[in-house]
Write a protein that holds these residues in place. Structure first.
Motif: not given
Length: 683
Positions: A267-273, A364-367, A204-205
């Protein structure tokens, strides 16, 4: 609604939850479509697909049961030679039923290949034993711990009191294990995979790209992070099926171009949550640990990077807070890391695998997105009542970038090589070690129990030189990399992403003896055109890429520890609170959280120590006092427990509060125990 109920009844016919999820779970959105009012034809089509899936499942399940009957009949008629083939057939039916057992078809095929290699005269007993090895690997790879224990108990009962195992009985037992394996809970769930804007999108991210960069000198000095000069083009192997080696088609994956002796970084990217983790290997040698590449997550050894905490990886983990730069070199010349670690050069390229977190570990979703939605709903409600709220653009997170601002047209690139694909000695390239760069591989603060071994995606990356790339794809490869001289001429900055107090993974011991390209050249007496700047790098030239301050990192860890404790993940809460205390030691809250977590884990001594440390900083901390009250009582320190209980009751006179109730109970019980101890003995 009638059709939905019918579908659900059909699903129940399939048996257990794990089987339904493994084989038919992908059709769940169809039920949503029914509720949303899809057309009749699409609903009928959906019902047909579900019916076909159920029919296929039931047919294969019956085939496994039929295989057991055929083995029993073969035993009664002494047709021993028929048994191995029937057992293999049962395994193939299992593979069809559980496509998430991804390695099973390969294991069955390898067992059949061994049979072919060993000749037709091989005894049936040995063929059954081949299948037994396959089933053992199946249990180890896809069975959960409880399921593995269950199989071990089945096997213990089966072999009890037997010196030798009759082939027929063994085949029946193995068929029973195959039936039990239908419900194994550790099937592999492949994460989605795509390409967009020369980035690989996993799940997903998670995003991974390969970036060209300056090759730093190999002069014994440690250099800051060099700038990135754009993503390398990345293409799918299957799109060029008629022009690539057969081995690549079997492995799949992607193709990227590099010049010989050119450097790159990941290079890596994602979401902290909702973080993920990724293993990176070069020539199937793990770039973090130096161990062979595999798909295991081990509690005692971090051999992966945490995404997005780790923004870049420039090389192999060769020193404390340093890496040796990734540099492309042809296979077969002894320069690569693969050659120096394994004494072979047969894989080359990169091997990457990404693991998702376990279900329920992270949101599961961005707070923040949810909070924004709630805030928008509130503003809309106020607007409907005639109120006008204030609005403004918030300061979002800025994605750190290592791309410099410079005029590419002002730099004259060397001419590309013109070799023809068919005449190339080496098609694929590997990764060798270059100069030393200051870079930490960040420690996993979430814990290995956060990651799901069964939710993964493997990504083979094949590296080719510019000429081979053009021959395969018909596209021009990027111009050759910028030189050190141009780097200095354009005053392109260096970068630093080093965290002074950040915890880093220990270097891999085997990488300490890896020789760089320049060292190998010197050992061979080869004249080298290594990059060598003529001056020191001034601190003003180093751009400090913003990393969280100690206070920000501390707050983040404390918030995570609180959330873990609330979710009853007490071991994780202990780890996160401990990491926070490594940063700031004189803070009461992490001690309070860790004390409560220790108490819930039954570690009364640790709970008492942490609660006392918290109270030394905040003497009136009611939560810590309550924890110490309970911990002291469990440790048999009744006088201290009673004294603390009295303090709790003084601070919290509300008799209905949890703290007061616990304190009252401890006070009564501790008083009773003390009275017993002081009671005179009868003569």
């Amino acid at each position: 609604m009638l059709m939905v109920c019918t579908f659900q009844r059909l699903f129940r016919l399939c048996g257990t939850k794990s089987r339904t999820q493994a084989n038919l779970g992908a059709l769940d959105p169809i039920f949503i479509g029914v509720h949303l009012g899809e057309s009749e034809s699409s609903i009928l089509s959906a019902s047909e697909r579900i019916a076909n899936a159920i029919n296929s499942y039931q047919a294969n399940f019956k085939n496994i049961e039929a295989a057991r009957e055929r083995i029993a009949n073969a035993i009664n008629s002494s047709a021993w030679d028929d048994i191995p083939a029937v057992l293999t057939e049962a395994l193939w039916h299992l593979a069809e039923l559980r496509p998430d057992f991804e390695e099973l078809p390969q294991w069955i095929s390898e067992a059949e290949d061994r049979k072919a290699d060993q000749g037709v005269a091989l005894k049936s007993t040995n063929l059954v034993e081949n299948n037994r090895r396959v089933i053992r690997k199946l249990c180890q790879r896809y069975g959960e711990r409880s399921e593995q224990n269950e199989i071990c108990q089945m096997e213990s009962r089966f072999v009890q009191g037997r010196v030798e195992l009759p082939m027929g009985d063994l085949a029946l037992f193995l068929t029973d294990v195959v039936k039990r394996a239908l419900n194994f809970g550790n099937g592999v769930r492949k994460l989605s995979l795509a390409i967009e804007d020369n980035k690989v999108l996993i799940g997903r991210n998670t995003r991974i790209s390969f970036n060209r960069t300056l090759r730093v000198p190999e002069d014994g000095k440690e250099y800051p992070l060099p700038a990135g000069f754009g993503r390398l083009p990345i293409l799918r192997v299957e799109d060029y099926a008629d022009r690539v080696p057969t081995k690549w088609l079997e492995e799949g994956g992607f193709i990227i171009p590099l010049y010989q002796r050119e450097a790159l970084f990941l290079e890596f990217s994602g979401v902290k949550w909702r973080p993920t983790i990724g293993k990176v290997a070069v020539g199937r040698v793990n770039a973090v640990s130096g161990k062979p590449y595999d798909l295991k997550i081990r509690a005692h050894l971090q051999d992966y990077v945490v995404i997005p905490d780790q923004r870049w990886l420039d090389g192999i983990n060769s020193g404390t807070g340093t890496v040796k730069q990734f540099v492309a070199m042809p296979l077969g010349e002894g320069y690569t890391i693969e050659a120096q670690v394994t004494d072979e050069e047969k894989h080359g390229g990169f091997q990457i695998v990404v693991f998702d977190p376990k279900a329920g570990r992270f949101p599961e979703r961005d707070p923040e997105e949810l909070e924004a939605a709630y805030a928008y709903r509130k503003r809309r409600s106020l607007s409907a009542r005639g109120f006008q709220g204030r609005s403004g653009a918030g300061a979002g997170d800025v994605i750190a970038s290592r791309a410099p601002a410079w005029d590419a047209d002002d730099h004259v690139m060397p001419a590309a090589r013109t070799a023809v694909f068919g005449e190339e000695k080496v098609v694929e390239m590997g990764i060798a070690a270059g100069g030393t760069i200051e870079q930490q591989i960040h420690e996993d603060t979430y814990g290995t129990e956060s990651w799901d071994e069964s939710a993964i995606r493997e990504i083979p990356i094949h590296i080719v030189n510019s000429a081979v790339y053009e021959q395969i794809t018909g596209q021009k490869a990027p111009s050759s990399p910028i030189t050190v001289e141009s780097y200095q001429k354009h005053k392109i900055p260096w970068y630093s992403d080093y965290e002074e107090k950040g915890r880093a993974v220990a270097p891999a011991g085997i990488f300490k003896r890896i020789l760089s390209i320049g060292r190998i050249d010197r050992n061979r007496g080869v004249a080298s055109a290594e990059p060598s700047p003529k001056r020191e790098i001034h601190p003003d030239e180093i751009v400090r890429i913003r990393t969280p301050s100690v206070e920000e990192r501390f707050r983040s860890l404390v918030q995570r520890a609180q959330r873990s404790s609330q979710n009853q993940q007490y071991k994780i809460a202990v780890r996160e609170a401990s990491l926070a205390l490594d940063l700031l030691t004189e803070q009461a809250l992490p001690f309070q959280i860790r004390a409560h977590a220790h108490l819930c884990l039954g570690n009364a001594l640790d709970a008492e120590a942490d609660a006392s440390a918290c109270l030394a900083i905040e003497p009136n901390n009611l939560q810590a006092l309550s924890v110490r009250t309970m911990a002291s009582f469990h440790l048999g320190e009744y006088l201290l427990a009673r004294n603390d209980a009295e303090k709790v009751l003084t601070q919290d006179p509300n008799a209905e509060s949890p703290n007061a109730k616990n304190a009252l109970f401890v006070h009564q019980q501790a008083t009773l125990e003390l009275s017993k101890a002081n009671r005179p003995r009868l003569p």
